[in-house]
Motif scaffolding. Structure first.
Motif, PDB file in Angstrom:
ATOM      1  N   GLY A 271      -5.755 -87.485  45.166  1.00 56.10           N
ATOM      2  CA  GLY A 271      -7.038 -87.294  44.549  1.00 56.10           C
ATOM      3  C   GLY A 271      -6.789 -86.756  43.042  1.00 56.10           C
ATOM      4  N   THR A 272      -5.595 -86.641  42.701  1.00 58.17           N
ATOM      5  CA  THR A 272      -5.331 -86.251  41.223  1.00 58.17           C
ATOM      6  C   THR A 272      -5.304 -87.507  40.275  1.00 58.17           C
ATOM      7  OG1 THR A 272      -3.866 -84.378  42.116  1.00 58.17           O
ATOM      8  CG2 THR A 272      -3.569 -85.194  39.758  1.00 58.17           C
ATOM      9  N   TRP A 273      -5.982 -87.290  39.479  1.00 58.86           N
ATOM     10  CA  TRP A 273      -6.125 -88.235  38.255  1.00 58.86           C
ATOM     11  C   TRP A 273      -4.925 -88.275  37.231  1.00 58.86           C
ATOM     12  CZ3 TRP A 273      -9.398 -92.478  38.355  1.00 58.86           C
ATOM     13  CH2 TRP A 273     -10.285 -92.626  39.251  1.00 58.86           C
ATOM     14  N   LEU A 274      -4.496 -89.573  37.049  1.00 60.39           N
ATOM     15  CA  LEU A 274      -3.169 -89.462  36.040  1.00 60.39           C
ATOM     16  C   LEU A 274      -3.557 -90.296  34.861  1.00 60.39           C
ATOM     17  CD1 LEU A 274       0.042 -89.557  35.723  1.00 60.39           C
ATOM     18  CD2 LEU A 274       0.013 -91.228  36.790  1.00 60.39           C
ATOM     19  N   ASN A 275      -3.138 -89.863  33.619  1.00 62.25           N
ATOM     20  CA  ASN A 275      -3.553 -90.596  32.096  1.00 62.25           C
ATOM     21  C   ASN A 275      -2.207 -90.511  31.540  1.00 62.25           C
ATOM     22  OD1 ASN A 275      -4.331 -89.876  29.280  1.00 62.25           O
ATOM     23  ND2 ASN A 275      -5.557 -91.284  30.138  1.00 62.25           N
ATOM     24  N   VAL A 276      -1.637 -91.831  31.236  1.00 59.34           N
ATOM     25  CA  VAL A 276      -0.571 -91.937  30.771  1.00 59.34           C
ATOM     26  C   VAL A 276      -0.443 -92.612  29.449  1.00 59.34           C
ATOM     27  CG1 VAL A 276       0.496 -92.221  33.208  1.00 59.34           C
ATOM     28  CG2 VAL A 276       0.114 -94.207  31.891  1.00 59.34           C
ATOM     29  N   GLY A 277       0.629 -92.274  28.787  1.00 60.07           N
ATOM     30  CA  GLY A 277       0.893 -92.722  27.429  1.00 60.07           C
ATOM     31  C   GLY A 277      -0.018 -92.527  26.296  1.00 60.07           C
ATOM     32  N   GLY A 278       0.021 -93.180  25.412  1.00 61.53           N
ATOM     33  CA  GLY A 278      -0.904 -92.752  24.001  1.00 61.53           C
ATOM     34  C   GLY A 278      -0.104 -92.984  22.737  1.00 61.53           C
ATOM     35  N   ASN A 279      -0.675 -92.508  21.706  1.00 59.40           N
ATOM     36  CA  ASN A 279      -0.162 -92.724  20.204  1.00 59.40           C
ATOM     37  C   ASN A 279       0.615 -91.537  19.817  1.00 59.40           C
ATOM     38  OD1 ASN A 279      -0.102 -93.908  17.803  1.00 59.40           O
ATOM     39  ND2 ASN A 279      -1.967 -93.272  17.249  1.00 59.40           N
ATOM     40  N   GLN A 280       1.385 -91.639  18.722  1.00 56.38           N
ATOM     41  CA  GLN A 280       1.898 -90.594  18.206  1.00 56.38           C
ATOM     42  C   GLN A 280       1.130 -89.454  17.602  1.00 56.38           C
ATOM     43  OE1 GLN A 280       4.078 -92.513  14.782  1.00 56.38           O
ATOM     44  NE2 GLN A 280       2.867 -94.043  15.023  1.00 56.38           N
ATOM     45  N   ASP A 281       1.391 -88.393  16.980  1.00 60.83           N
ATOM     46  CA  ASP A 281       0.644 -87.347  16.309  1.00 60.83           C
ATOM     47  C   ASP A 281       0.282 -87.867  15.079  1.00 60.83           C
ATOM     48  OD1 ASP A 281      -0.221 -85.279  14.953  1.00 60.83           O
ATOM     49  OD2 ASP A 281       1.439 -83.883  15.416  1.00 60.83           O
ATOM     50  N   ILE A 282      -1.010 -87.882  14.795  1.00 58.59           N
ATOM     51  CA  ILE A 282      -1.776 -88.628  13.718  1.00 58.59           C
ATOM     52  C   ILE A 282      -2.412 -87.381  12.874  1.00 58.59           C
ATOM     53  CG2 ILE A 282      -1.693 -90.803  14.651  1.00 58.59           C
ATOM     54  CD1 ILE A 282      -5.149 -89.287  14.624  1.00 58.59           C
ATOM     55  N   THR A 283      -3.000 -87.782  11.738  1.00 59.39           N
ATOM     56  CA  THR A 283      -3.795 -87.328  10.849  1.00 59.39           C
ATOM     57  C   THR A 283      -4.848 -87.928  10.520  1.00 59.39           C
ATOM     58  OG1 THR A 283      -3.886 -85.388   8.935  1.00 59.39           O
ATOM     59  CG2 THR A 283      -2.511 -87.610   8.749  1.00 59.39           C
ATOM     60  N   TYR A 284      -5.829 -87.628   9.237  1.00 56.80           N
ATOM     61  CA  TYR A 284      -6.961 -88.281   9.120  1.00 56.80           C
ATOM     62  C   TYR A 284      -6.747 -89.597   8.817  1.00 56.80           C
ATOM     63  CZ  TYR A 284      -8.298 -83.425   7.682  1.00 56.80           C
ATOM     64  OH  TYR A 284      -8.741 -82.033   7.867  1.00 56.80           O
ATOM     65  N   GLY A 285      -7.678 -90.157   9.318  1.00 58.14           N
ATOM     66  CA  GLY A 285      -7.768 -91.958   9.187  1.00 58.14           C
ATOM     67  C   GLY A 285      -6.584 -92.356  10.349  1.00 58.14           C
ATOM     68  N   GLY A 286      -6.300 -91.885  11.221  1.00 57.53           N
ATOM     69  CA  GLY A 286      -5.443 -92.356  11.793  1.00 57.53           C
ATOM     70  C   GLY A 286      -3.955 -92.760  11.383  1.00 57.53           C
ATOM     71  N   LEU A 287      -3.617 -92.024  10.334  1.00 56.67           N
ATOM     72  CA  LEU A 287      -2.005 -91.940   9.579  1.00 56.67           C
ATOM     73  C   LEU A 287      -1.185 -91.015  10.336  1.00 56.67           C
ATOM     74  CD1 LEU A 287      -3.308 -91.971   6.064  1.00 56.67           C
ATOM     75  CD2 LEU A 287      -2.842 -94.006   7.322  1.00 56.67           C
ATOM     76  N   THR A 288      -0.097 -91.751  10.693  1.00 60.06           N
ATOM     77  CA  THR A 288       1.150 -90.971  11.086  1.00 60.06           C
ATOM     78  C   THR A 288       1.371 -89.461  10.384  1.00 60.06           C
ATOM     79  OG1 THR A 288       2.042 -93.012  11.620  1.00 60.06           O
ATOM     80  CG2 THR A 288       3.448 -90.990  11.797  1.00 60.06           C
ATOM     81  N   ALA A 289       1.421 -88.613  11.251  1.00 57.89           N
ATOM     82  CA  ALA A 289       1.585 -87.065  10.773  1.00 57.89           C
ATOM     83  C   ALA A 289       3.222 -86.847  10.689  1.00 57.89           C
ATOM     84  CB  ALA A 289       1.156 -86.224  11.772  1.00 57.89           C
ATOM     85  N   GLN A 290       3.342 -86.151   9.484  1.00 61.04           N
ATOM     86  CA  GLN A 290       4.442 -85.698   9.268  1.00 61.04           C
ATOM     87  C   GLN A 290       5.499 -85.106  10.300  1.00 61.04           C
ATOM     88  OE1 GLN A 290       4.351 -83.214   5.449  1.00 61.04           O
ATOM     89  NE2 GLN A 290       3.726 -85.035   4.270  1.00 61.04           N
ATOM     90  N   THR A 291       4.741 -84.211  10.930  1.00 59.46           N
ATOM     91  CA  THR A 291       5.657 -83.803  12.256  1.00 59.46           C
ATOM     92  C   THR A 291       4.954 -84.189  13.477  1.00 59.46           C
ATOM     93  OG1 THR A 291       5.777 -81.845  13.369  1.00 59.46           O
ATOM     94  CG2 THR A 291       3.907 -81.732  12.143  1.00 59.46           C
ATOM     95  N   GLN A 292       5.636 -84.389  14.505  1.00 58.43           N
ATOM     96  CA  GLN A 292       5.105 -85.141  15.763  1.00 58.43           C
ATOM     97  C   GLN A 292       4.922 -83.854  16.952  1.00 58.43           C
ATOM     98  OE1 GLN A 292       4.141 -88.547  16.307  1.00 58.43           O
ATOM     99  NE2 GLN A 292       4.075 -88.108  14.355  1.00 58.43           N
ATOM    100  N   ASN A 293       4.895 -82.846  16.404  1.00 58.84           N
ATOM    101  CA  ASN A 293       5.060 -81.686  17.395  1.00 58.84           C
ATOM    102  C   ASN A 293       3.587 -81.022  17.272  1.00 58.84           C
ATOM    103  OD1 ASN A 293       7.527 -82.016  18.165  1.00 58.84           O
ATOM    104  ND2 ASN A 293       8.443 -81.263  16.440  1.00 58.84           N
ATOM    105  N   GLY A 294       2.395 -81.535  16.722  1.00 61.15           N
ATOM    106  CA  GLY A 294       1.323 -80.800  16.654  1.00 61.15           C
ATOM    107  C   GLY A 294       1.106 -80.274  15.453  1.00 61.15           C
ATOM    108  N   GLY A 295      -0.002 -79.403  15.155  1.00 67.75           N
ATOM    109  CA  GLY A 295      -0.258 -78.646  13.855  1.00 67.75           C
ATOM    110  C   GLY A 295      -1.037 -79.750  13.298  1.00 67.75           C
ATOM    111  N   GLY A 296      -1.447 -79.371  11.824  1.00 70.19           N
ATOM    112  CA  GLY A 296      -2.068 -80.177  11.012  1.00 70.19           C
ATOM    113  C   GLY A 296      -3.541 -80.264  11.409  1.00 70.19           C
ATOM    114  N   PRO A 297      -4.467 -80.873  11.002  1.00 66.68           N
ATOM    115  CA  PRO A 297      -5.754 -80.934  11.112  1.00 66.68           C
ATOM    116  C   PRO A 297      -6.273 -81.260  12.608  1.00 66.68           C
ATOM    117  CG  PRO A 297      -5.305 -83.042   9.883  1.00 66.68           C
ATOM    118  CD  PRO A 297      -4.085 -82.157  10.015  1.00 66.68           C
ATOM    119  N   TYR A 298      -5.354 -81.908  13.417  1.00 67.54           N
ATOM    120  CA  TYR A 298      -5.852 -82.236  14.620  1.00 67.54           C
ATOM    121  C   TYR A 298      -5.075 -81.794  15.906  1.00 67.54           C
ATOM    122  CZ  TYR A 298      -8.648 -85.962  12.554  1.00 67.54           C
ATOM    123  OH  TYR A 298      -9.177 -86.820  11.663  1.00 67.54           O
ATOM    124  N   ASP A 299      -3.818 -81.275  15.512  1.00 64.91           N
ATOM    125  CA  ASP A 299      -3.034 -80.394  16.265  1.00 64.91           C
ATOM    126  C   ASP A 299      -2.759 -81.286  17.547  1.00 64.91           C
ATOM    127  OD1 ASP A 299      -1.269 -78.567  17.460  1.00 64.91           O
ATOM    128  OD2 ASP A 299      -2.821 -77.307  18.035  1.00 64.91           O
TER     129      ASP A 299
END
Length: 571
Positions: A59-87
């Motif tokens: 009964g547990t739901w699973l969600n897998v995969g996704g995109n890299q850390d991004i910033t405004y406009g879907g652009l790749t963030a400088q760090t991939q560990n969170g932070g920035g405007p979207y964390d």
């Protein structure tokens, strides 16, 4: 999105500048209450853009995969560990778990990472309640390419060897092979379709068998045909037939031409892969449609809605794009497919009203327990994008579609169990005189349906499946009746374990669905028992307690357990 409880639908979005906030950053997940038409933001932690999902046998739901850390406009963030405007830490290997709740206290949690990055993966629940995770790519884009493709599959929880296993189908179907279409078959194999290619996967033995190509159109993303497995019944020996409608016959997936003006396909085809390797033509759609969801109704009919008449899924900053959308000319009119109708008359719009909201790329739909359909989403944009002059903005409105059975009194059955097993003793469901319109003979047109609504994303409803349980009946002199209902067929491959809805349908009108647990409620090999014989169907008279015997159910086991009716196709 997916139905988690009888009252809660869960949304998993892409990281973007959503107005809703949680933990100091924009939220890209939410819980929606059906009863109150309200929501709460949730913290899915990593970037879940274009992830896959399904439900586990517990009964547990699973969600897998996704995109890299991004910033405004879907652009790749400088760090991939969170932070920035979207964390939003990199979600490419993430596996996220949710135990749905009605008290507002559940949230997503991260578990172990996958072995490889997967953007646009497909997830299919297996006979033991584990899942197989198939395909995807590393870094995304409009379509796949050889520099980033992930033509493999793996399992969660991991099987003995966690090393990803190569898929010949995904190796040979670039570039339009993201989100491959998959269904677990009653034979225990998996039907797979990607780009023009088709295969049967024997995942237990790590073998694939190539089938003929799908005709007329590409059905996978970004062509995005509507797809569904037709109802499994004893009459068809629990044999799976797959329906595919729409998509696009584009052959050039480069973005140097006006894709948004290219007409979508109206072609519909079916395939019954445990019986034949060949596709068959079905009634075409009333108009060409890309991104049209096919949603199973408890009546066995299929509701088609959403999508566009030209173009495909996707977005970009191309001169020909409609804003950023790679599709145009929304198809606002839903249409209903009846698999039991004669050829040439399977599609109908009788009594259906059009929407006023374009549902383009990134829209979803699911059946709700009351038999209505919930529709939401549409965002063919790189980021949150609203305002004047935007033809296809970020869309937050939800819609409900009410099929024609809402014009009738709904049955109110008593006795639906909280769980279903694979074989074993039958159970009884009571129907009052009002449920049968004061005519006991209407029990002859009653059925009990098990339906899993699935994980809806990118025109797919991963795991959506419907089965009609075998039943017989006893009709009473006061126009009430008792349905005697078999458990599920004794094979978990026919309907994998996990939560599902049960409906009782009388004369084409379903009851409100009851949530049940299919199987043991655990991720394990499911126990299988011999199906008990059903009582003979009969309608009692007031004078003798016995009476006229109607069409009877033989109560025999017509399930697929142990049978092998899948042909030995050549590699």
């Amino acid at each position: 999105m997916f139905l988690g409880t009888l009252d809660k639908v869960y949304f998993v979005d892409k990281t973007e500048r959503n107005p809703a906030q949680i933990a100091g950053h924009p939220a890209w997940a939410a819980e929606y209450s059906i009863s109150s038409n309200s929501g709460r933001a949730m913290d899915v932690v990593t970037n879940s853009f274009c992830a896959g999902g399904s439900v586990l046998g517990n009964g547990t739901w699973l969600n897998v995969g996704g995109n890299q850390d991004i910033t405004y406009g879907g652009l790749t963030a400088q760090t991939q560990n969170g932070g920035g405007p979207y964390d939003d830490p990199d979600g490419g290997k993430s596996m996220r778990l949710l135990d749905p709740c009605d008290d507002g206290n559940c949230d997503w949690r991260l578990t172990q990472d996958m072995s490889t990055r997967r953007w646009y993966p497909t997830v299919e629940t297996l006979e033991d309640g584990s899942v197989i995770i198939i395909g995807g790519c590393s870094w995304g884009g409009f379509v796949n390419d050889a520099t980033q493709t992930n033509p493999t599959y793996e399992f969660f929880p991991p099987h003995n060897d966690p090393t990803p296993i190569n898929s010949p189908l995904l190796n040979r179907t670039l570039p339009a092979n993201l989100y491959p279409l998959t269904w677990l078959l009653p034979s225990g194999r998996i039907f797979m379709q990607a780009n023009w290619g088709t295969a049967i996967l024997d995942y237990k033995n790590q073998k694939e068998y190539q089938l003929p190509d799908v005709p007329d159109a590409v059905r996978t993303y970004p062509a995005s045909a509507g797809t569904a497995m037709l109802p499994l019944t004893s009459a068809n020996n629990w044999t799976a037939t797959i329906l595919m409608c729409g998509g696009s016959n584009i052959s050039n997936w480069q973005t140097n031409w006006d894709i948004a003006a290219f007409p979508a396909s109206d072609s519909c085809v079916t395939i019954t892969p445990d019986v034949s390797e060949n596709y068959e033509d079905d009634d075409p759609l009333p108009e060409g449609r890309s991104m049209g969801n096919l949603i199973m109704l408890p009546t066995g009919k299929i509701f088609c809605l959403n999508g566009a008449g030209t173009g495909v899924a996707g977005y970009g900053n191309d001169s020909w794009a409609i804003g950023q959308s790679y599709a145009d000319n929304p198809v606002l009119k839903p249409v209903l497919y009846d698999p039991s109708a004669v050829s040439g008359k399977r599609w109908s719009r009788d009594g259906l009203s059009p929407s006023t909201i374009p549902r383009m790329y990134h829209s979803s739909a699911t059946l709700l327990p009351d038999g209505s359909l919930l529709v939401s989403g549409s965002n063919p944009n790189a980021d949150y994008n609203v305002g004047q002059g935007i033809k296809y903005p970020t869309e937050y409105r939800v819609e409900r579609f009410y099929p024609s059975y809402y014009n009738s009194r709904r049955p109110q059955p008593v006795g639906i169990p909280s769980s279903l097993l694979y074989g074993g003793a039958y159970f009884n469901i009571s129907l009052a005189s009002d449920d049968l319109s004061a005519d006991v003979h209407n029990v002859q047109n009653a059925s009990v349906v098990v339906l899993r609504t699935g994980f809806s994303t990118h025109t797919m409803n991963m795991g959506q499946r419907m089965l009609v349980l075998e039943s017989s009946y006893t009709g009473n002199p006061d126009n009430s009746a008792m349905l005697h209902v078999s458990q599920l067929p004794p094979s978990a491959a026919i309907f994998p374990p996990g939560p599902a809805l049960v409906f009782v349908v009388v004369n084409g009108v379903p009851s409100v669905g009851v949530q049940v647990m299919v199987g043991s409620g655990k991720i394990e090999t499911q126990a299988v028992k011999e199906a008990a014989s059903l009582p003979q169907s009969k309608i009692l008279t007031s004078s003798s307690g016995e009476g006229s015997k109607s069409a009877q159910s033989n109560g025999s086991d017509t399930g697929a357990g142990g049978q092998e009716y899948w042909p030995p196709f050549s590699c």
